[in-house]
Design a protein around this motif. Sequence first.
Motif, short mmCIF file in Angstrom:
data_model
loop_
_atom_site.label_atom_id
_atom_site.label_comp_id
_atom_site.label_asym_id
_atom_site.label_seq_id
_atom_site.Cartn_x
_atom_site.Cartn_y
_atom_site.Cartn_z
N ALA A 88 8.57 55.38 -15.67
CA ALA A 88 9.64 54.55 -15.56
C ALA A 88 9.69 53.59 -14.27
O ALA A 88 10.34 52.51 -14.26
CB ALA A 88 11.21 55.25 -15.73
N LEU A 89 9.24 53.99 -13.30
CA LEU A 89 9.02 53.00 -12.05
C LEU A 89 7.84 52.16 -12.06
O LEU A 89 7.74 51.35 -11.05
CB LEU A 89 9.25 53.82 -10.89
N ALA A 90 6.87 52.34 -12.66
CA ALA A 90 5.48 51.58 -12.76
C ALA A 90 5.69 50.32 -13.47
O ALA A 90 6.56 50.00 -14.22
CB ALA A 90 4.30 52.55 -13.28
N GLY A 91 4.41 49.35 -13.03
CA GLY A 91 4.49 48.18 -13.73
C GLY A 91 3.31 47.66 -13.47
O GLY A 91 2.07 48.14 -13.01
N PRO A 92 2.65 46.44 -13.88
CA PRO A 92 1.32 45.77 -13.97
C PRO A 92 0.91 45.93 -12.44
O PRO A 92 -0.12 46.00 -12.03
CB PRO A 92 1.72 44.52 -14.37
N ARG A 93 1.77 45.56 -11.30
CA ARG A 93 1.39 45.41 -9.91
C ARG A 93 2.32 46.74 -9.03
O ARG A 93 2.46 46.45 -8.03
CB ARG A 93 1.66 44.05 -9.34
N ILE A 94 2.85 47.60 -9.91
CA ILE A 94 3.67 48.55 -9.08
C ILE A 94 3.06 50.00 -9.66
O ILE A 94 2.79 50.17 -10.71
CB ILE A 94 4.88 48.55 -9.72
N ALA A 95 2.72 50.81 -8.52
CA ALA A 95 1.95 52.09 -8.76
C ALA A 95 3.18 53.04 -7.99
O ALA A 95 3.97 52.70 -7.24
CB ALA A 95 0.76 52.29 -8.02
N VAL A 96 2.90 54.43 -8.46
CA VAL A 96 3.81 55.48 -8.03
C VAL A 96 3.06 56.56 -7.26
O VAL A 96 2.17 57.22 -8.06
CB VAL A 96 4.78 55.91 -9.07
N PHE A 97 3.39 56.94 -6.21
CA PHE A 97 2.42 57.85 -5.51
C PHE A 97 3.53 58.95 -5.06
O PHE A 97 4.42 58.88 -4.71
CB PHE A 97 1.50 57.14 -4.27
N GLU A 98 2.62 60.01 -4.84
CA GLU A 98 3.42 61.09 -4.04
C GLU A 98 3.91 60.71 -2.57
O GLU A 98 3.28 59.95 -1.86
CB GLU A 98 2.19 62.17 -3.52
N PHE A 99 4.90 61.04 -2.23
CA PHE A 99 5.69 60.73 -0.96
C PHE A 99 5.28 61.93 -0.08
O PHE A 99 5.88 63.11 -0.36
CB PHE A 99 7.30 60.69 -1.29
N ILE A 100 4.53 61.60 1.08
CA ILE A 100 4.37 62.51 2.05
C ILE A 100 5.39 62.84 3.06
O ILE A 100 5.60 62.08 3.80
CB ILE A 100 2.84 62.26 2.80
N ASP A 101 6.08 63.99 2.57
CA ASP A 101 7.19 64.26 3.57
C ASP A 101 6.96 64.94 4.80
O ASP A 101 6.24 65.52 4.68
CB ASP A 101 8.14 65.12 2.75
N GLY A 102 7.57 64.29 5.60
CA GLY A 102 7.55 64.88 7.01
C GLY A 102 6.26 64.64 7.87
O GLY A 102 5.95 65.16 8.82
N ALA A 103 5.72 63.42 7.27
CA ALA A 103 4.17 63.07 7.92
C ALA A 103 4.52 62.29 9.37
O ALA A 103 5.59 61.35 9.29
CB ALA A 103 3.57 62.30 6.96
N THR A 104 3.59 62.17 10.07
CA THR A 104 3.52 61.16 11.18
C THR A 104 2.14 60.50 11.10
O THR A 104 1.09 61.09 11.21
CB THR A 104 3.75 62.14 12.62
N SER A 105 2.29 59.39 11.47
CA SER A 105 0.90 58.53 11.19
C SER A 105 0.17 59.10 12.71
O SER A 105 0.84 59.14 13.90
CB SER A 105 1.14 57.24 11.21
N LEU A 106 -1.23 58.92 12.59
CA LEU A 106 -2.08 59.19 13.74
C LEU A 106 -1.70 57.77 14.88
O LEU A 106 -1.87 58.23 15.96
CB LEU A 106 -3.51 59.18 13.36
N TRP A 107 -1.49 56.84 14.25
CA TRP A 107 -1.29 55.65 15.11
C TRP A 107 -0.14 55.83 15.91
O TRP A 107 -0.05 55.71 17.17
CB TRP A 107 -0.91 54.37 14.40
N ASP A 108 1.06 56.40 15.55
CA ASP A 108 2.19 56.77 16.15
C ASP A 108 1.98 57.96 17.06
O ASP A 108 2.38 58.13 18.26
CB ASP A 108 3.36 56.91 15.30
#
Length: 270
Positions: A88-108
């Motif tokens: 219901a959330l997707a579209g031609p240019r819209i994808a839906v992915f797993e939300f990585i909860d509690g993640a920290t980027s290596l950059w930060d």
Amino acid sequence: MGGSADRLAGNRSWRVETPSGPVLQKLYVERAGPVRTFLRELLLSAAGSKTSARAAARCATERRLLAAWRAAGADVPRDLTDAPEGRALAGPRIAVFEFIDGATSLWDLVVDRAVPAEARRAALARFAAAWGARHAAALRANDPSLVQEHGSIRHVLLTPDRVVTIDLEQAFRGTGDVLPLVAKEIAGYLRSLRKRVGEERFPADLATMVAAYPDPALLVRAADCYLAPRGIARIVWWADRVASSARSREEKFGTLARLRDAAQASSRNK
């Protein structure tokens, strides 16, 4: 998400709550106006080295690469676009992915002074081990799609038990030797790390990553793709050195020379 979406400066992502938990909804937008987009696509088509940069194509490419990387054992977000919580959330240019909860980027993480030194070293080592495993898989399969087209420590998320790579919107193409592409990815990651942490911290960080990388001999081979090229590549890299500024040459070739030295030393010790 109406007609103004094409004029946005970049992709847009939202955390959306669903009955199954949070998901990431991602809208892909065009990166340039119609004329520049046309010219860029013309060049990409002529070169045949990368997939399309159009918004809908990047959406499709990312979904395809997530499946390929996951099949190869790499940790990436799950694609939920066709799952019940995503349809219901997707579209031609819209994808839906797993939300990585509690993640920290290596950059930060690498510049966060609140992170203990040992935890910081452990995070870099965890990344390097997963990084090397994927490079080995790409070389075994001679599969350019397993090499990140735009590698940077910005694109790594860490949780206590995961090292997740994101941003797979474009991919390399072709059936030639994959090693130069692996070398390009390695160079991109190390340049981003060096710029982020500065010269004072980079040597120790490089040593940590090389020590944790499963095959330091591969790092030597990858560095030599730039530093000791053969055939037509010799002319290409010579021209690159000549055309680059002194700072750019040091960032690219100097960093790789230090990588090769560290990897050669590590290979002798393993």
